[in-house]
Design a protein around this motif. Structure first.
Motif, PDB file in Angstrom:
ATOM      1  N   UNK A 217       0.910  -1.223  -0.050  1.00 51.09           N
ATOM      2  CA  UNK A 217      -0.049  -0.071   0.170  1.00 51.09           C
ATOM      3  C   UNK A 217       0.802   1.367  -0.069  1.00 51.09           C
ATOM      4  N   UNK A 218       0.652   2.327  -0.503  1.00 52.06           N
ATOM      5  CA  UNK A 218       1.324   3.496  -0.663  1.00 52.06           C
ATOM      6  C   UNK A 218       1.278   4.283   0.470  1.00 52.06           C
ATOM      7  N   UNK A 219       2.571   4.832   0.810  1.00 57.34           N
ATOM      8  CA  UNK A 219       2.768   5.981   1.613  1.00 57.34           C
ATOM      9  C   UNK A 219       2.065   5.484   3.203  1.00 57.34           C
ATOM     10  N   UNK A 220       2.143   4.169   3.526  1.00 55.09           N
ATOM     11  CA  UNK A 220       1.528   3.828   4.756  1.00 55.09           C
ATOM     12  C   UNK A 220       2.502   3.460   5.804  1.00 55.09           C
ATOM     13  N   UNK A 221       3.269   4.536   6.072  1.00 54.33           N
ATOM     14  CA  UNK A 221       4.248   4.256   7.221  1.00 54.33           C
ATOM     15  C   UNK A 221       3.594   3.878   8.249  1.00 54.33           C
ATOM     16  N   UNK A 222       4.339   3.273   9.436  1.00 54.43           N
ATOM     17  CA  UNK A 222       4.041   2.667  10.535  1.00 54.43           C
ATOM     18  C   UNK A 222       3.628   3.607  11.684  1.00 54.43           C
ATOM     19  N   UNK A 223       5.002   3.883  12.109  1.00 54.55           N
ATOM     20  CA  UNK A 223       4.730   4.891  13.170  1.00 54.55           C
ATOM     21  C   UNK A 223       5.686   6.276  12.893  1.00 54.55           C
ATOM     22  N   UNK A 224       4.878   7.593  12.909  1.00 52.26           N
ATOM     23  CA  UNK A 224       5.651   8.823  12.388  1.00 52.26           C
ATOM     24  C   UNK A 224       5.533   9.902  13.631  1.00 52.26           C
ATOM     25  N   UNK A 225       6.253   9.749  14.581  1.00 50.40           N
ATOM     26  CA  UNK A 225       6.167  10.950  15.363  1.00 50.40           C
ATOM     27  C   UNK A 225       6.944  12.206  15.052  1.00 50.40           C
ATOM     28  N   UNK A 226       6.147  13.145  14.768  1.00 54.33           N
ATOM     29  CA  UNK A 226       6.916  14.451  14.064  1.00 54.33           C
ATOM     30  C   UNK A 226       6.658  15.586  15.109  1.00 54.33           C
ATOM     31  N   UNK A 227       7.905  16.138  15.233  1.00 57.15           N
ATOM     32  CA  UNK A 227       8.192  17.400  15.973  1.00 57.15           C
ATOM     33  C   UNK A 227       7.497  17.214  17.351  1.00 57.15           C
ATOM     34  N   UNK A 228       7.820  15.974  17.986  1.00 57.24           N
ATOM     35  CA  UNK A 228       7.208  15.723  19.449  1.00 57.24           C
ATOM     36  C   UNK A 228       8.621  15.406  20.221  1.00 57.24           C
ATOM     37  N   UNK A 229       8.130  15.832  21.557  1.00 59.64           N
ATOM     38  CA  UNK A 229       9.372  15.713  22.714  1.00 59.64           C
ATOM     39  C   UNK A 229       8.885  14.504  23.656  1.00 59.64           C
ATOM     40  N   UNK A 230      10.012  13.724  23.917  1.00 58.50           N
ATOM     41  CA  UNK A 230      10.045  12.581  24.853  1.00 58.50           C
ATOM     42  C   UNK A 230       8.757  11.359  24.321  1.00 58.50           C
ATOM     43  N   UNK A 231       9.444  10.633  23.420  1.00 55.88           N
ATOM     44  CA  UNK A 231       8.488   9.746  22.699  1.00 55.88           C
ATOM     45  C   UNK A 231       9.230   8.205  22.762  1.00 55.88           C
ATOM     46  N   UNK A 232       8.458   7.303  23.405  1.00 51.84           N
ATOM     47  CA  UNK A 232       8.840   6.090  23.655  1.00 51.84           C
ATOM     48  C   UNK A 232       8.373   5.087  22.722  1.00 51.84           C
TER      49      UNK A 232
END
Length: 511
Positions: A217-232
């Motif tokens: 499928x096209x452009x179906x990235x899994x996890x994309x945290x964008x411009x976030x702070x403190x990601x686990x």
């Protein structure tokens, strides 16, 4: 309920069936779910509960202090009627701030929100994919595109505005905007219309034990945290049609205007199967990406392993990255990529448009790959301060390093089928310590350096059958120092081409 001697009221559960939802997918449950969320929010928070069964719904908007609990045996099937994702909302699409279709799960400026459980959520993305792939430039604009045009007249466009001007932007599956304390735990997700889990401008995000399946499928990235702070991100299993996990911070001028970095991320104990990349940073990184740790992951069948990419016009800095304890198998292209020329552009003066890669370190990696690594800096901004330590690769081709400074190899083994284990061109300050190949090739040196200066090579002990260990060429090659090496098993320890004018400095122990 007594906790530490205090009488604490258990959090209320709001069963969506009691608000009119049907668990046989016979009726759209969007309004019933909204009413359950509103009731929980009015009470100060609570858990909106989906018992076993199948539910049909449009977009779900979360509020502060709301937990969505999708129990084992429960399935949320999202409508493929585009109108069920109206009205359009504030969103971000590939690093550009827009107003567009509501994400399937959406939250804006909320706190303490969760999507948890052992159930399934299915985005039924095929109709979205088909619309985009079937769209032809110049055809009549749909009502959704006309609506998008009216809502986005004044947006800041990226360098290449083609996608924005097309005006049909598929929604992410889960997008939380400007939220704090976000938890996504245990659920299975499939068939996302676009990016799957996409926190934007959030703080304190935890994504744990999530399974994502979006193959072919096209452009179906899994996890994309964008411009976030403190990601686990931990204990996830991902197989998708694009990158498995991607870290971003905005694109070109829109990203530089927002200027919100992606920082303090840990990614650990994850398995990635199908995908363009296992963990990818960029190419939208205009707000900076820094302080990232990637560890204890398995990539099996992705096109690339770790990929960091950018281009002129992005601006921004990628720095303070640590990658360790990674297994890579069946990697179709490179195990490691640092590419500053992801889009081909012309040299330009250093400015806010100039991206930077620096202080990135790889260690304890085992791989069976097509190419070990590819580093490609900019003429006006070389890649800087990269280390490779305790790495074992079986690769068709080895490390290719170009336009970079301060590169180090320590205890690296690269067994190639074609070409050198390491080739470098236009590199300054290169340290090579105990680099081995157990499959030396008759027609290729183990290490091939061209126009490379300030080289320190030591602890080399090539195996029997090595024709040439080190080849030097290029008029810019100079200040090469060898120490504590044993070349007795090599026919030629070092070959220096005629265009290398400086002598090699041997300080001790070489034979």
């Amino acid at each position: 309920m007594l906790i530490f001697g205090l009488n604490v009221k258990a959090q209320n559960y709001y069963n969506v069936l009691k608000y009119g939802a049907k668990n046989d997918s016979s009726k759209l449950a969007t309004l019933a779910i909204k009413n359950a969320i509103d009731a929980a929010s009015k009470a100060g928070g609570g858990t909106v509960y989906f018992p076993a069964g199948k539910y049909l719904t449009g977009s779900i908007h979360l509020k502060s202090n709301i937990t969505i609990l999708i129990d084992a045996g429960a399935e949320l099937h999202f409508s493929d009627n585009f109108d069920d994702y109206l009205p359009m909302v504030k969103s971000r699409y590939e690093g550009v701030d827009v107003t567009s279709f509501s994400p399937l799960f959406y939250a804006y400026k909320a706190e303490n929100i969760s999507i948890i459980g052992r159930g399934l959520i299915d985005g039924h993305g095929k109709k979205w994919w088909d619309f985009v792939e079937g769209y032809k430039e110049g055809q009549a604009r749909s009502k959704w595109q006309t609506m998008f045009d009216g809502l986005n007249k004044d947006i800041i466009l990226p360098d290449d505005p083609k996608q924005m001007k097309r005006g049909f932007l598929r929604p992410p599956f889960i997008q939380t905007m400007f939220c704090k304390n976000v938890l996504i735990d245990g659920i299975t997700i499939k068939n996302s219309p676009f990016w799957t889990v996409n926190p934007e401008f959030c703080e304190n995000v935890k994504i744990h034990a999530v399974t994502i399946n979006n193959p072919h499928s096209p452009n179906t990235d899994g996890i994309n945290p964008e411009s976030c702070k403190n990601v686990h991100i931990s204990d996830c299993h991902i197989s998708v049609g694009d990158d498995c996990i991607t870290i971003k911070s905005g694109k070109d001028a829109p990203g530089r205007k927002m200027a919100v970095p992606a920082e303090n991320y840990t990614i650990t104990n994850c398995t990635m199967l199908s995908g363009h990349g296992g963990v990818v940073i960029g190419s939208e990184m205009s707000g900076d990406v820094r302080k990232i740790v990637i560890s204890n992951c398995v990539f099996d069948g992705t096109d690339r392993g770790i990929r960091i990419k950018t281009a002129r016009g992005r601006g921004g800095i990628v720095e303070e990255i640590r990658v360790s304890n990674i297994i890579m198998k069946n990697i179709g292209q490179q195990a490691i990529v640092l590419d500053m020329q992801y889009a081909k552009t012309n040299v330009e003066p250093v400015s806010e448009r100039t991206p930077k890669f620096r202080n990135i370190h790889f260690s304890n990696i085992t791989g069976q790959v097509n190419q070990a690594a590819y580093l490609n800096g900019l003429e006006e901004m070389p890649i800087e301060n990269i280390t490779f330590s305790d790495i074992n690769m079986d690769a068709k081709t080895g490390f290719s390093i170009g336009i970079s400074n301060k590169i180090e190899f320590h205890n690296v083994q690269v067994n190639t089928e074609i070409g050198p284990s390491v080739s470098a061109s236009n590199v300054n300050y290169l340290t090579i310590d105990n680099l081995k190949s157990y499959t030396p090739l008759v027609k290729s040196p183990v290490i091939d350096l061209k126009n490379t200066s300030d080289v320190f090579l030591y602890n080399a002990f090539p195996v029997k059958g090595t024709t040439t260990y080190l080849k030097l060429s290029g008029e810019k090659t100079k200040n090469v120092i060898l120490g504590n090496n044993s070349f007795k098993n090599a026919k030629n320890g070092v070959i220096k081409e005629n265009d290398v004018t400086e002598n090699i400095d041997v300080i001790s122990g070489d034979k």
